[in-house]
Design an enzyme around this catalytic site. Structure first.
Site, PDB file in Angstrom:
ATOM      1  N   THR A 113       9.236   3.767  -6.934  1.00 51.92           N
ATOM      2  CA  THR A 113       8.307   3.815  -8.073  1.00 51.92           C
ATOM      3  C   THR A 113       6.914   3.313  -7.678  1.00 51.92           C
ATOM      4  O   THR A 113       5.909   3.980  -7.932  1.00 51.92           O
ATOM      5  CB  THR A 113       8.859   2.919  -9.207  1.00 51.92           C
ATOM      6  OG1 THR A 113      10.197   3.341  -9.460  1.00 51.92           O
ATOM      7  CG2 THR A 113       8.043   3.029 -10.457  1.00 51.92           C
ATOM      8  N   VAL A 114       6.856   2.138  -7.059  1.00 51.38           N
ATOM      9  CA  VAL A 114       5.541   1.559  -6.739  1.00 51.38           C
ATOM     10  C   VAL A 114       4.893   2.320  -5.585  1.00 51.38           C
ATOM     11  O   VAL A 114       3.694   2.645  -5.617  1.00 51.38           O
ATOM     12  CB  VAL A 114       5.668   0.048  -6.407  1.00 51.38           C
ATOM     13  CG1 VAL A 114       4.321  -0.521  -5.989  1.00 51.38           C
ATOM     14  CG2 VAL A 114       6.222  -0.704  -7.607  1.00 51.38           C
ATOM     15  N   ILE A 142      -2.116  -7.340 -13.073  1.00 55.71           N
ATOM     16  CA  ILE A 142      -3.097  -8.374 -13.436  1.00 55.71           C
ATOM     17  C   ILE A 142      -3.587  -9.052 -12.151  1.00 55.71           C
ATOM     18  O   ILE A 142      -2.766  -9.536 -11.371  1.00 55.71           O
ATOM     19  CB  ILE A 142      -2.464  -9.453 -14.346  1.00 55.71           C
ATOM     20  CG1 ILE A 142      -1.851  -8.828 -15.603  1.00 55.71           C
ATOM     21  CG2 ILE A 142      -3.488 -10.522 -14.709  1.00 55.71           C
ATOM     22  CD1 ILE A 142      -1.089  -9.829 -16.479  1.00 55.71           C
ATOM     23  N   VAL A 189       2.782 -10.954  -8.208  1.00 52.67           N
ATOM     24  CA  VAL A 189       2.754 -11.768  -9.430  1.00 52.67           C
ATOM     25  C   VAL A 189       2.044 -10.997 -10.544  1.00 52.67           C
ATOM     26  O   VAL A 189       0.881 -10.627 -10.397  1.00 52.67           O
ATOM     27  CB  VAL A 189       2.027 -13.118  -9.200  1.00 52.67           C
ATOM     28  CG1 VAL A 189       2.055 -13.953 -10.478  1.00 52.67           C
ATOM     29  CG2 VAL A 189       2.666 -13.889  -8.057  1.00 52.67           C
ATOM     30  N   GLY A 213      15.981   1.537 -20.291  1.00 53.23           N
ATOM     31  CA  GLY A 213      15.384   1.395 -18.963  1.00 53.23           C
ATOM     32  C   GLY A 213      14.426   0.218 -18.840  1.00 53.23           C
ATOM     33  O   GLY A 213      13.736   0.083 -17.837  1.00 53.23           O
ATOM     34  N   GLY A 260       5.530  -1.535 -13.240  1.00 54.13           N
ATOM     35  CA  GLY A 260       5.253  -0.112 -13.416  1.00 54.13           C
ATOM     36  C   GLY A 260       4.538   0.451 -12.207  1.00 54.13           C
ATOM     37  O   GLY A 260       3.932  -0.286 -11.420  1.00 54.13           O
ATOM     38  N   ALA A 277       8.004   5.418   5.577  1.00 52.95           N
ATOM     39  CA  ALA A 277       9.422   5.280   5.944  1.00 52.95           C
ATOM     40  C   ALA A 277      10.241   5.092   4.674  1.00 52.95           C
ATOM     41  O   ALA A 277       9.888   4.274   3.812  1.00 52.95           O
ATOM     42  CB  ALA A 277       9.617   4.069   6.858  1.00 52.95           C
ATOM     43  N   GLU A 310      -1.089  -9.559  -3.962  1.00 56.83           N
ATOM     44  CA  GLU A 310      -1.527  -9.490  -5.360  1.00 56.83           C
ATOM     45  C   GLU A 310      -0.437  -8.902  -6.264  1.00 56.83           C
ATOM     46  O   GLU A 310      -0.248  -9.337  -7.405  1.00 56.83           O
ATOM     47  CB  GLU A 310      -2.802  -8.638  -5.464  1.00 56.83           C
ATOM     48  CG  GLU A 310      -3.404  -8.560  -6.838  1.00 56.83           C
ATOM     49  CD  GLU A 310      -3.882  -9.916  -7.343  1.00 56.83           C
ATOM     50  OE1 GLU A 310      -4.862 -10.439  -6.814  1.00 56.83           O
ATOM     51  OE2 GLU A 310      -3.247 -10.460  -8.275  1.00 56.83           O
ATOM     52  N   LYS A 341       7.598 -16.013  -9.104  1.00 61.26           N
ATOM     53  CA  LYS A 341       6.169 -15.784  -9.347  1.00 61.26           C
ATOM     54  C   LYS A 341       5.421 -17.090  -9.611  1.00 61.26           C
ATOM     55  O   LYS A 341       4.319 -17.305  -9.094  1.00 61.26           O
ATOM     56  CB  LYS A 341       6.000 -14.812 -10.523  1.00 61.26           C
ATOM     57  CG  LYS A 341       6.533 -13.399 -10.214  1.00 61.26           C
ATOM     58  CD  LYS A 341       6.657 -12.561 -11.470  1.00 61.26           C
ATOM     59  CE  LYS A 341       7.190 -11.172 -11.173  1.00 61.26           C
ATOM     60  NZ  LYS A 341       7.626 -10.451 -12.373  1.00 61.26           N
TER      61      LYS A 341
HETATM   62  N1  HSE Z   1      11.417  -7.164 -13.215  1.00 63.10           N
HETATM   63  C1  HSE Z   1      10.091  -7.644 -13.376  1.00 63.10           C
HETATM   64  C2  HSE Z   1       9.779  -7.755 -14.850  1.00 63.10           C
HETATM   65  C3  HSE Z   1       9.046  -6.806 -12.736  1.00 63.10           C
HETATM   66  O1  HSE Z   1      10.606  -7.473 -15.703  1.00 63.10           O
HETATM   67  O2  HSE Z   1       8.660  -8.170 -15.150  1.00 63.10           O
HETATM   68  C4  HSE Z   1       8.955  -7.035 -11.284  1.00 63.10           C
HETATM   69  O3  HSE Z   1       8.791  -8.371 -10.967  1.00 63.10           O
END
Ligand code: HSE
Length: 444
Positions: A13-14, A136, A132, A187, A302, A43, A129, A205
């Site tokens: 996703t990221v 943001i 956390v 989800g 996201g 990879a 970055e 975090k």
């Molecule tokens: N699973 C985390 C959350 C996102 O629900 O904020 C990734 O750290």
């Protein structure tokens, strides 16, 4: 100037977000960075899926080490996650002289000391970055924007899954288990949600933010971690009646004898902006001595929000990688040789030494003298009461015996004192169920 070459480990996703945003905004990004930034190698164990994202013209391999071994690659982005193979690959990339960008909060919170030391020795950057609060730019704010300040405390909603669950519990008056199932169906929660709901993700975090704020090493093993699994709809409702919302907060605070580092559900006054952060959104409040209170709000997860943070790190590296390592921003914002002395001066305090205020809910027999006994124990322990709420009694049992919920808000108290007085209250025969204790943060 030749574009800087990037290798991407893991294109889920990221990773897809990073690829797409870099493609879409390449012109503006290179005007900012002073040169192009190109992903030239990817990879992923699922080569077909990776090819479907990046198309032709970019080399896709299933062996991450092929990227690390490629001398043309300047930066490795690690988006694999976890402490296992990710740790080995990050250390190997550093040893090969690559700069690293990672979103892996678990890896850095647990193995950060080893990884940052290896990076410093090799003169490369490890940027995080995205680890956390997703999109943001809180790491940038703490490491650079607030650098004039003596940071006093940080409190953040830094896990979207649990914030979504708490918002739903409040909105719909439902208990935790019911909302978790719904969140999984939609989800918003993983099939195995343990790290989120038990507070571990938030603790990773806040451990990173604590290190950067106070100039101490990352010390995840010393964090107090409590999740939201025991919260009931009744407590959310009572808190609301008293003017509070319940949020899972990651808190780190400079105290007289050290640093508090903790994650747990907290009552927050409804009038605070952070109490009104709902759904999967994140927010972090930072209190500095010069700036006062600052608030950072946005999407904590996201594809493209997290990509936004990853690419910001790529731009920083593109700008700084020719600078002497001593002239770059230190990994943890403070010069690395100062960290261990700071750890002695500012140890992470055990939870028993934390000072905060409390919400207590006691299920008691509705008899004369019960409230007096409970408040008497609090008074003997030197715990000052802020507010008391007693609900109408419920009739239970055949002979008209009644029970009621007694809710008490206290002023600031040391946690060790509160543990002892809760044990004494629990031993009273008129206290009929385990006492609920939720910490309360005024954040003023
Ligand atoms: N699973 C985390 C959350 C996102 O629900 O904020 C990734 O750290």
């Amino acid at each position: 100037m030749k574009p800087i070459q990037v290798g991407l480990l893991g294109i889920g996703t990221v990773g897809s977000g990073v690829f797409n945003v870099l493609q879409r905004n390449q012109d503006e990004i290179s005007r900012r960075a002073g040169r192009g930034i190109e992903i030239t190698m990817v990879a992923d164990l699922d080569v077909a899926r990776a090819k479907a994202v990046v198309g032709d013209g970019i080399q896709v391999v299933n062996d991450a080490r092929a990227i690390i071994a490629n001398p043309d690659i300047d930066i490795v982005i690690e988006l694999i996650g976890g402490y296992g193979i990710a740790r080995a690959l990050v250390l190997e990339a550093i040893a090969a002289g690559k700069h690293v960008v990672t979103a892996n909060k678990a890896l850095l919170a647990v193995h950060g000391t080893e990884i940052f030391a290896a990076a410093s020795a090799k003169g490369v950057m490890v940027a995080f970055e995205a680890a956390v609060a997703g999109g943001i730019p809180i790491i940038k704010a703490l490491r650079e924007g607030l650098t004039a300040n003596r940071i006093q405390w940080i409190a953040g909603i830094i896990n979207g899954t649990t914030n979504f669950i708490l918002s739903e519990m409040r909105d719909k008056g439902l208990d935790f288990d019911v909302v978790l199932k719904e969140a999984q169906r939609l989800g918003y929660a993983e099939a195995d949600p343990t790290f989120d709901i038990e507070g571990v993700d938030a603790a990773h975090k806040v451990t990173l933010m604590s290190a950067i704020a106070f100039g101490i090493p990352v010390q995840f093993d010393k964090a107090y971690v409590e999740g939201i699994t025991k919260l009931g709809a009744a407590d959310i409702r009572y808190a609301e009646q008293l003017g509070y919302r319940i949020k899972l907060l990651g808190i780190t605070k400079r105290a007289e004898k050290g640093v508090e580092l903790r994650v747990h559900p907290s009552l927050v006054p409804t009038k605070r902006l952070i109490a009104n952060v709902e759904g999967a959104m994140n927010a972090v409040v930072v209190q500095g001595d010069a700036v006062g209170t600052t608030l950072y709000y946005g999407k904590g997860a996201g594809s493209e929000p997290t990509a936004s943070a990853v690419i910001a790190d790529l731009v920083d590296i593109a700008r700084l990688h020719t600078a002497d390592p001593e002239h770059r921003v230190p990994h943890l914002a403070f010069q690395p040789q100062t960290l261990s002395d700071a750890m002695d001066a500012l140890p992470v305090l055990p939870m028993s030494e934390v000072v905060t205020s409390y919400y207590l809910r006691l299920r008691v027999a509705d008899q004369a003298g019960v409230l007096a006994k409970v408040t008497g124990l609090l008074a003997e322990a030197g715990v000052s009461i802020d507010a008391v709420l007693q609900r109408e009694a419920d009739e239970v049992g055949g002979e008209g015996s009644t029970q009621t919920d007694l809710i008490i808000l206290t002023h600031d108290t040391r946690e060790g004192t509160m543990d002892a007085v809760i044990a004494q209250m629990q031993a009273l025969p008129t206290v009929l169920a385990p006492i609920t204790r939720i910490r309360k943060e005024e954040l003023n």
